[in-house]
Write a protein that holds these residues in place. Structure first.
Motif, PDB file in Angstrom:
ATOM      1  N   ALA A 110      75.865 -40.412  63.796  1.00 42.68           N
ATOM      2  CA  ALA A 110      75.066 -39.369  64.435  1.00 42.68           C
ATOM      3  C   ALA A 110      75.579 -39.097  65.838  1.00 42.68           C
ATOM      4  CB  ALA A 110      73.594 -39.781  64.471  1.00 42.68           C
ATOM      5  N   ALA A 111      75.925 -40.166  66.546  1.00 40.46           N
ATOM      6  CA  ALA A 111      76.430 -39.994  67.900  1.00 40.46           C
ATOM      7  C   ALA A 111      77.743 -39.221  67.901  1.00 40.46           C
ATOM      8  CB  ALA A 111      76.612 -41.363  68.561  1.00 40.46           C
ATOM      9  N   ALA A 112      78.638 -39.528  66.943  1.00 40.26           N
ATOM     10  CA  ALA A 112      79.913 -38.836  66.888  1.00 40.26           C
ATOM     11  C   ALA A 112      79.722 -37.351  66.646  1.00 40.26           C
ATOM     12  CB  ALA A 112      80.776 -39.441  65.779  1.00 40.26           C
ATOM     13  N   ARG A 113      78.752 -36.989  65.834  1.00 34.39           N
ATOM     14  CA  ARG A 113      78.511 -35.576  65.555  1.00 34.39           C
ATOM     15  C   ARG A 113      77.957 -34.856  66.765  1.00 34.39           C
ATOM     16  NH1 ARG A 113      76.665 -37.778  60.657  1.00 34.39           N
ATOM     17  NH2 ARG A 113      74.496 -37.654  61.368  1.00 34.39           N
ATOM     18  N   ARG A 114      77.398 -35.625  67.751  1.00 32.47           N
ATOM     19  CA  ARG A 114      76.766 -34.976  68.887  1.00 32.47           C
ATOM     20  C   ARG A 114      77.681 -34.876  70.102  1.00 32.47           C
ATOM     21  NH1 ARG A 114      72.974 -38.033  70.869  1.00 32.47           N
ATOM     22  NH2 ARG A 114      73.115 -39.838  69.515  1.00 32.47           N
ATOM     23  N   ARG A 115      78.832 -35.510  70.069  1.00 29.39           N
ATOM     24  CA  ARG A 115      79.689 -35.519  71.246  1.00 29.39           C
ATOM     25  C   ARG A 115      80.290 -34.139  71.482  1.00 29.39           C
ATOM     26  NH1 ARG A 115      77.602 -39.382  73.928  1.00 29.39           N
ATOM     27  NH2 ARG A 115      77.779 -41.428  72.963  1.00 29.39           N
ATOM     28  N   GLY A 116      80.268 -33.724  72.726  1.00 27.78           N
ATOM     29  CA  GLY A 116      80.898 -32.472  73.091  1.00 27.78           C
ATOM     30  C   GLY A 116      81.612 -32.622  74.411  1.00 27.78           C
ATOM     31  N   ALA A 117      82.334 -31.601  74.799  1.00 24.02           N
ATOM     32  CA  ALA A 117      83.126 -31.674  76.018  1.00 24.02           C
ATOM     33  C   ALA A 117      82.263 -31.577  77.265  1.00 24.02           C
ATOM     34  CB  ALA A 117      84.181 -30.568  76.025  1.00 24.02           C
ATOM     35  N   THR A 118      81.102 -30.940  77.161  1.00 22.71           N
ATOM     36  CA  THR A 118      80.300 -30.704  78.360  1.00 22.71           C
ATOM     37  C   THR A 118      78.962 -31.415  78.335  1.00 22.71           C
ATOM     38  OG1 THR A 118      79.334 -28.711  77.365  1.00 22.71           O
ATOM     39  CG2 THR A 118      81.336 -28.439  78.682  1.00 22.71           C
ATOM     40  N   GLY A 119      78.666 -32.177  77.299  1.00 24.12           N
ATOM     41  CA  GLY A 119      77.390 -32.880  77.265  1.00 24.12           C
ATOM     42  C   GLY A 119      76.997 -33.240  75.854  1.00 24.12           C
ATOM     43  N   THR A 120      75.775 -33.731  75.713  1.00 27.64           N
ATOM     44  CA  THR A 120      75.259 -34.176  74.431  1.00 27.64           C
ATOM     45  C   THR A 120      73.889 -33.558  74.215  1.00 27.64           C
ATOM     46  OG1 THR A 120      76.389 -36.295  74.719  1.00 27.64           O
ATOM     47  CG2 THR A 120      74.670 -36.220  73.065  1.00 27.64           C
TER      48      THR A 120
END
Length: 294
Positions: free
Chosen positions: A34-44
């Motif tokens: 779930a955490a991996a799917r939420r990672r982004g370049a500018t935030g979570t």
């Protein structure tokens, strides 16, 4: 929800997204996936937002399918039940499927997980598609002493062992009374320390922890991975700590959610026990959480 920097080429964005989604799906434990799917370049941001249906219980009593439809229309993709209002489990499952809603859990009395009641409770949960059955309350007469809490823990362990054989898990949901020391120990700590992590999870009600004088992150740090779910509701400042729509009070949800992996959190359920306008309340809470970066 993932956001990428505007300068990133579109082809790279989509290849990266596909890679992360595939990796999350096949290689990682559920909480880390779930955490991996939420990672982004500018935030979570939260990967999904749920609603504890106790918030709209009066509407559920009048029109369960119509209420679920209104909840889904706001944007919620998960719900947690607090009663089925005499609707058969197969009918509830059909409504959920039609609305593309998931129902990871339901609140049930501890007694419903014991004795002759257990089979009926479990059969309904499996038919609807629950993963957890959550004990939401303890009557005052079973929580007077630390030993009382240990006896409750034994019952939770026993229920968890029985439900595991049917592919379900047990969880316990707190209020503020578990933060009041008895015999020199807080009830919530006794329950966490006396239950088997292989059998019993916890659903932290963030509001009630704060109301009771606790810090959610303290529990995350000391009892890592135990909190599969959280209830998300806000509070006014101390000492009143009145319940508020999410984003209308003083609780720093970004600070808490930044540590959700440590706590083991996989599901976030908005709740308000007594909103003046339930549907306006759940819409405001959803809109706040939908935009919240952490």
């Amino acid at each position: 929800m993932r956001r990428f920097a505007s300068h990133t080429p579109r082809s790279i964005v989509f290849s990266r997204r596909s890679f992360l989604q595939t990796l999350a799906a096949v290689s990682l434990p559920p909480a880390l996936a779930a955490a991996a799917r939420r990672r982004g370049a500018t935030g979570t941001r939260l990967p999904h937002i749920g609603l504890q249906l106790y918030t709209v219980r009066d509407a559920m009593q009048r029109d369960l399918p119509g209420t679920l439809a209104r909840v889904a229309a706001i944007g919620y993709d998960e719900v947690e039940f607090a009663g089925y209002f005499d609707h058969p489990p197969d009918r509830i499952r059909r409504v959920l499927d039609e609305l593309h809603l998931r129902a990871p859990g339901a609140h049930v009395a501890l007694e419903a997980l014991e004795g002759r009641e257990r089979a009926r409770t479990v059969d309904a949960a499996l038919a609807i598609g629950h993963e957890w059955l959550v004990v939401p309350w303890l009557d005052a007469d079973v929580r007077q002493t630390a030993d009382d809490y240990r006896r409750v823990a034994d019952r939770l362990n026993a229920a968890g062992r029985a439900l595991r054989e049917r592919g379900l898990r047990v969880a316990y949901h707190n209020h503020d009374f578990e933060l009041t020391p008895v015999d020199g120990a807080r009830g919530l700590d006794v329950l966490l320390e006396s239950t088997d992590p292989a059998l019993v999870d916890f659903e932290m009600d963030i509001y009630w922890v704060v109301k009771g004088g606790g810090d959610p992150l303290d529990f995350f740090h000391r009892h890592r991975g135990r909190f599969a779910m959280v209830h998300v509701k806000d509070a006014t400042a101390a000492p009143a700590r009145e319940m508020m729509d999410v984003g209308s009070g003083v609780i720093d949800f970004a600070r808490i959610f930044a540590h959700d992996e440590e706590g083991g959190v996989r599901h976030w359920f908005v709740e308000h026990d007594a909103p003046a306008n339930p549907f306006a309340s759940i819409r405001r809470s959803y809109e706040f959480l939908r935009r919240l970066d952490f």
